[in-house]
Design a protein around this motif. Structure first.
Motif, PDB file in Angstrom:
ATOM      1  N   ASP A  25       6.674 -42.188 -25.676  1.00  0.00           N
ATOM      2  CA  ASP A  25       8.060 -41.613 -25.852  1.00  0.00           C
ATOM      3  C   ASP A  25       8.056 -40.342 -25.583  1.00  0.00           C
ATOM      4  N   ALA A  51       8.686 -47.813 -27.505  1.00  0.00           N
ATOM      5  CA  ALA A  51       8.087 -46.677 -27.695  1.00  0.00           C
ATOM      6  C   ALA A  51       8.785 -45.749 -28.632  1.00  0.00           C
ATOM      7  N   TYR A  64      -0.748 -48.163 -29.208  1.00  0.00           N
ATOM      8  CA  TYR A  64       0.069 -46.828 -28.901  1.00  0.00           C
ATOM      9  C   TYR A  64      -0.447 -45.687 -29.613  1.00  0.00           C
TER      10      TYR A  64
END
Length: 555
Positions: free
Chosen positions: A381, A418, A528
């Protein structure tokens, strides 16, 4: 006789006023003005081109907001200006402008209309990143104790990198300016005729500490000898506490707002921080995410801790008697807007119109049909850099797992996920460093309009989520502070805690984690985190190398 307050919220693209009944919290009217100049990130009004990473605004737009929205809410509500007891404002930060001693912005002067440094540097102006980098290096070398209060890094979005950039690139503007002032404080100056500096922006964006003040002259001299006396020369105004009265509506402001002279005006605040009382948070352990073009996270604590990558910890920075912690994500609503404007095929727009939906609603409808992880996509992000916990605006976005079968709605959902992963990273960092988080509150347009997004957040964070009860969180918070500035005797309140209990609002809706979704998201979040550290902590600086090549080829 009922008494009313007005909160004026200055956002990135528009300003809005909200008129509120101080005794009940009822919202009677609101009005919005889109900034005529919008965000100037490509060219000045004269047509002069701007370099990459610039983001400017025009101060006349803010005066236009006052002149349009305040008379409009009075007209819509039928409330007499005689019954308006207080005004509060909030602003994006750090949003900075150079002014003369009487408050005149330099960009109003003919000789500076073509100089970009004479305009307002918006919060997301990132062209001072080299100054932020050097500032951080020098502070670390000197072992400046204040650096730890800001997670170990100062952002290019903050005050002193922007001032230093002006000094370096336009010394004539630096010399001409009698003050560099937050736009939040400047608009209060326009209402009251009195210059004030609020403790919120001073603490979070200008490295000011309630007990110790600003960093030393020696530090600023180490940055640049010309900056040795920057505080005395360019910021010379006492700091005023949140919840206090800045002044009263002056005759000039009464003429363009329709308010009565003598109406109380609160000390300025920041759009995120001012929203805390609007959702009835009055105690530690409850983190608030104000979700708009970006997201800001605010958390109360009873002790001062250092937290890596936080935007700051400020005593009395949100409420008196508490330490206010701030973190944030630079790209959330902007994230989704970028996608629909640049990557969504025309047939999706046609289908959305046929169903009576806007494009975000249509994409959400299609995206919510997918199971967690079904798309095979994972995003970072960082489309507008990383504010927390890496504090690095040179990081960029990434999407992993796309194939020839990938659909727009899958990408859209991955972008939402995200931002939730980024929020979890922030919460885990706070918790690991002595600042507990037990509950999650959300305010702002996304929290109000997108149930799918909020359920995704609940599943990823594994926390229940409560939603603010107003679509105008910052404006309501500002109205609350306006009621405190007016005081109990005038029909307001003596403390922000008292005002928040009456005027704050929460929806009945609570999003709770779905265990089977949370289990899959744990797996995705692990991936992530691996990507977050690989690309964000120096193992592979490919994003920065690509950005540097882009910069070179743009010249």
């Amino acid at each position: 006789m009922a008494k009313y307050t007005i909160g004026v919220d200055f956002g990135t693209l528009s300003g809005r006023a909200l008129l509120v009944n101080a005794q009940t919290g009822e919202e009677l009217a609101d009005a919005t003005l889109e900034y005529p100049h919008a965000v100037m990130d490509e060219a000045l009004p004269c047509g002069k081109k701007l370099a990459p990473d610039w983001a400017l605004e025009h101060p006349q737009d803010y005066l236009d907001v006052f002149a349009y929205t305040i008379p409009e809410v009075l007209k819509k509500s039928g409330v007499s200006a005689e019954d308006v007891i207080g005004v509060g404002i909030d602003f994006t930060a750090c949003t900075l402008l150079p002014v003369k001693a009487d408050g005149t912005p330099l960009c109003f002067l003919e000789q500076y209309k073509e100089n970009p440094h004479a305009y307002i540097k918006l919060w997301k102006h990132h062209a001072a990143q080299d100054k932020a980098n050097r500032l951080n290096e020098i502070a670390a070398e000197r072992k400046e104790d204040w650096l730890a209060r800001y997670g170990g890094k100062i952002s290019s979005e903050w005050m002193f990198p922007k001032i230093w950039q002006t000094l370096e690139e336009a010394p004539e503007v630096y010399e001409e300016a009698d003050f560099f002032i937050e736009a939040a404080d400047w608009v209060i100056w326009q209402l009251t005729g009195v210059q004030t500096r609020n403790s919120c922006t001073a603490g979070y964006k200008a490295m000011w500490h309630k007990q110790k003040g600003y960093p030393s002259k020696e530090f600023f001299k180490a940055l640049d000898p010309r900056l040795e006396n920057v505080v005395e020369d360019k910021l010379n105004c006492p700091i005023s506490s949140l919840g206090s009265k800045a002044g009263e509506i002056c005759e000039k402001a009464a003429a363009f707002t329709g308010l009565k002279t003598g109406t109380a005006v609160a000390v300025a605040n920041v759009d995120a921080h001012v929203t805390v009382p609007a959702v009835k948070i009055t105690e530690p352990g409850k983190i608030l995410a104000i979700m708009g073009t970006s997201t800001c996270h605010i958390l109360l604590g009873t002790e001062e801790h250092t937290v890596p990558g936080m935007c700051g910890v400020v005593e009395d920075g949100v409420y008196p008697g508490f330490f206010g912690y701030e973190a944030g994500q630079s790209c959330v609503g902007d994230h989704f807007a970028w996608f629909v404007e640049n990557c969504c095929p025309p047939e999706y727009y046609k289908a959305a119109e046929a169903e009576g939906l806007n494009i975000h609603q249509y994409l959400t409808k299609k995206a919510e049909q997918y199971k967690v992880g079904e798309s095979g996509l994972l995003a970072l992000d960082w489309w507008n850099g990383n504010r927390s916990v890496l504090v690095d605006v040179d990081l960029t976005g990434m999407m992993l797992g796309m194939t020839l079968q990938t659909k727009p709605e899958e990408i859209y959902r991955a972008l939402i996920e995200a931002t939730a992963y980024g929020t979890r990273k922030i919460i885990e960092t706070f918790t690991a460093n002595g600042v507990p988080v037990n509950e999650f509150y959300a305010s702002g347009g996304i929290s109000q309009k997108n149930p799918m997004a909020m359920q995704i957040y609940a599943d990823i964070l594994k926390l229940p989520i409560r939603i603010g009860g107003t679509t105008q969180g910052p404006a309501l918070g500002s109205a609350i502070f306006g009621a405190v500035a007016a005081g109990k005797d005038a029909g307001g309140y003596d403390t922000v805690f008292d005002a928040a209990k009456v005027m704050g609002k929460l929806r009945d809706t609570v999003y709770t984690p779905i265990p089977e979704n949370a289990a899959v998201y744990d797996k995705l979040y692990a991936e992530y985190s691996a990507l977050h550290d690989y690309f964000g902590r120096g193992e592979n600086d490919v994003m920065k190398r690509l950005k540097e090549i882009k910069k070179q080829q743009s010249n």
